[in-house]
Design a protein around this motif. Structure first.
Motif, mmCIF file in Angstrom:
data_model
loop_
_atom_site.group_PDB
_atom_site.id
_atom_site.type_symbol
_atom_site.label_atom_id
_atom_site.label_comp_id
_atom_site.label_asym_id
_atom_site.label_seq_id
_atom_site.Cartn_x
_atom_site.Cartn_y
_atom_site.Cartn_z
ATOM 1 N N ILE A 73 0.854 -1.186 0.000
ATOM 2 C CA ILE A 73 0.000 0.000 0.000
ATOM 3 C C ILE A 73 0.892 1.238 0.000
ATOM 4 C CG2 ILE A 73 -1.956 1.131 1.078
ATOM 5 C CD1 ILE A 73 -2.436 -1.801 0.236
ATOM 6 N N THR A 74 0.671 2.161 -0.952
ATOM 7 C CA THR A 74 1.495 3.367 -1.067
ATOM 8 C C THR A 74 0.597 4.571 -1.356
ATOM 9 O OG1 THR A 74 1.823 3.060 -3.450
ATOM 10 C CG2 THR A 74 3.439 2.013 -1.983
ATOM 11 N N GLY A 75 1.225 5.720 -1.617
ATOM 12 C CA GLY A 75 0.473 6.934 -1.929
ATOM 13 C C GLY A 75 0.092 7.696 -0.682
ATOM 14 N N ALA A 76 -1.158 8.178 -0.618
ATOM 15 C CA ALA A 76 -1.633 8.888 0.572
ATOM 16 C C ALA A 76 -1.566 7.942 1.765
ATOM 17 C CB ALA A 76 -3.058 9.379 0.356
ATOM 18 N N ARG A 164 12.242 5.588 -2.247
ATOM 19 C CA ARG A 164 11.016 6.240 -1.799
ATOM 20 C C ARG A 164 10.509 7.207 -2.865
ATOM 21 N NH1 ARG A 164 9.052 2.968 1.567
ATOM 22 N NH2 ARG A 164 10.367 1.644 0.297
ATOM 23 N N PRO A 165 9.251 7.600 -2.810
ATOM 24 C CA PRO A 165 8.730 8.587 -3.760
ATOM 25 C C PRO A 165 9.418 9.938 -3.585
ATOM 26 C CG PRO A 165 6.942 7.449 -2.615
ATOM 27 C CD PRO A 165 8.216 7.084 -1.917
ATOM 28 N N PRO A 166 9.372 10.793 -4.607
ATOM 29 C CA PRO A 166 9.978 12.124 -4.495
ATOM 30 C C PRO A 166 9.255 12.986 -3.472
ATOM 31 C CG PRO A 166 8.722 11.910 -6.533
ATOM 32 C CD PRO A 166 8.783 10.546 -5.931
ATOM 33 N N THR A 167 9.883 14.077 -3.089
ATOM 34 C CA THR A 167 9.335 14.991 -2.088
ATOM 35 C C THR A 167 8.485 16.065 -2.764
ATOM 36 O OG1 THR A 167 11.273 14.653 -0.699
ATOM 37 C CG2 THR A 167 9.923 16.603 -0.235
ATOM 38 N N PRO A 168 7.299 16.386 -2.228
ATOM 39 C CA PRO A 168 6.465 17.431 -2.838
ATOM 40 C C PRO A 168 7.183 18.771 -2.893
ATOM 41 C CG PRO A 168 5.212 16.161 -1.229
ATOM 42 C CD PRO A 168 6.646 15.744 -1.074
ATOM 43 N N MET A 268 2.067 15.171 -8.005
ATOM 44 C CA MET A 268 1.702 15.976 -6.835
ATOM 45 C C MET A 268 0.249 16.435 -6.904
ATOM 46 S SD MET A 268 5.127 18.239 -6.068
ATOM 47 C CE MET A 268 5.752 18.469 -7.729
ATOM 48 N N CYS A 269 -0.252 16.661 -8.126
ATOM 49 C CA CYS A 269 -1.652 17.066 -8.285
ATOM 50 C C CYS A 269 -2.601 16.006 -7.749
ATOM 51 C CB CYS A 269 -1.952 17.336 -9.754
ATOM 52 S SG CYS A 269 -0.994 18.674 -10.496
#
Length: 283
Positions: A73-76, A164-168, A268-269
């Motif tokens: 599980i990833t994302g938000a 890891r995902p990029p930083t906003p 990011m959107c």
């Protein structure tokens, strides 16, 4: 192998990399909105990068495993549990046969992604398993009682060494094809103003609220013939309130495009909530 949907709250759809190449037929590309999160989920469970995942929008989801399966599980960020026992977010976890995987509502962000080893093998439409919410091409919205088939697991798990995902950060803007339609440099206006996310935002577009972008006198009241639209286009309707086109955007549009969001920043959107601040920068 299958997963049975026990409970759904909010919009849950099947998404993969989308179906580009059908704009001439009026079919949007669709596909996951937060690409880094979806790709991370697939890597964690050893899937091919193109495997279909579930996209959960501001809601909860419960799935029962009909046979043992690895999930990620990833994302938000949200709480994740298996038969009531908490498991780590953004890590591979094994769901035993008969156990229920539950995703809680995210306290921040908008879209959470669930990957299962083998990928969700629903029937593809025009070469993709993505659900398009504009024309409703693709699999139906995920609903309670539905049985979701899984493909054959092929790759190795990567629970620890996955990037890891990029930083906003601020959304980078490229000049749009109709910049001359506006009074002043529209990119400078977008960068310099304060914007927030509108409540009507969805998979079609991120609707912005802020100072209206006004037309140049030479174009005030003029109509623009419909022309092709690209992912990330910042279109400005007569209200002057910009809309950033996302994965389910219409393939043509008749309002001028002031700028285009850099493709690497579109993820990011996907995670901006209504009322949150949107920042722009010039490439």
């Amino acid at each position: 192998m299958t997963l049975t949907v026990v409970e759904v709250a909010g919009l849950v759809t099947v998404q993969d990399a989308g179906r580009p190449g059908y704009a001439h037929l009026g079919v949007p590309r669709a596909g996951w909105l937060d690409e880094p999160a979806a790709l991370l989920a697939n890597r964690l469970v050893g899937n091919d990068a193109s495997a279909a995942v579930l996209e959960v929008t501001l809601g909860t989801l419960s799935l029962r495993a009909d046979s043992p399966v690895w999930v990620a599980i990833t994302g938000a960020p949200c709480t994740v549990s298996i038969d009531g026992q908490a498991v780590a977010f953004s890590e591979a976890a094994r769901v035993p046969a008969g156990a229920v995987l539950r995703l809680g509502a995210p306290p921040s962000g908008v879209r959470t992604y669930a990957a299962a080893a083998g990928g969700f093998a629903v029937d593809p439409v025009l070469g993709s398993r993505s659900t398009d919410t504009l024309a409703w091409v693709g699999p139906p919205v995920v609903a309670p009682g539905q049985t979701l088939p899984l493909g054959e697991a092929a790759g190795e798990l990567h629970p620890l060494d996955t990037p890891r995902p990029p930083t906003p950060a601020a959304l980078r803007l490229l000049p749009g094809p109709r910049a001359d339609w506006f009074a002043g440099d529209p990119v400078a206006l977008l960068v310099g103003a304060k914007w927030s996310v509108g409540a009507a935002s969805n998979r079609v577009g991120l609707r912005l609220e802020g100072p209206a972008l006004r037309r140049a006198p030479a174009y005030d009241g003029r109509e623009l013939a419909s022309e092709g639209m690209v992912l990330g286009a910042v279109q400005v309707p007569p209200s002057g309130q910009p809309v950033v086109f996302l994965a389910d955007h219409p393939v043509t549009g008749g309002y001028p495009v002031a700028a285009v969001v850099h493709p690497d920043d579109l993820w990011m959107c996907a995670q901006l909530r209504p009322g949150e601040t949107v920042r722009f920068s010039r490439v």
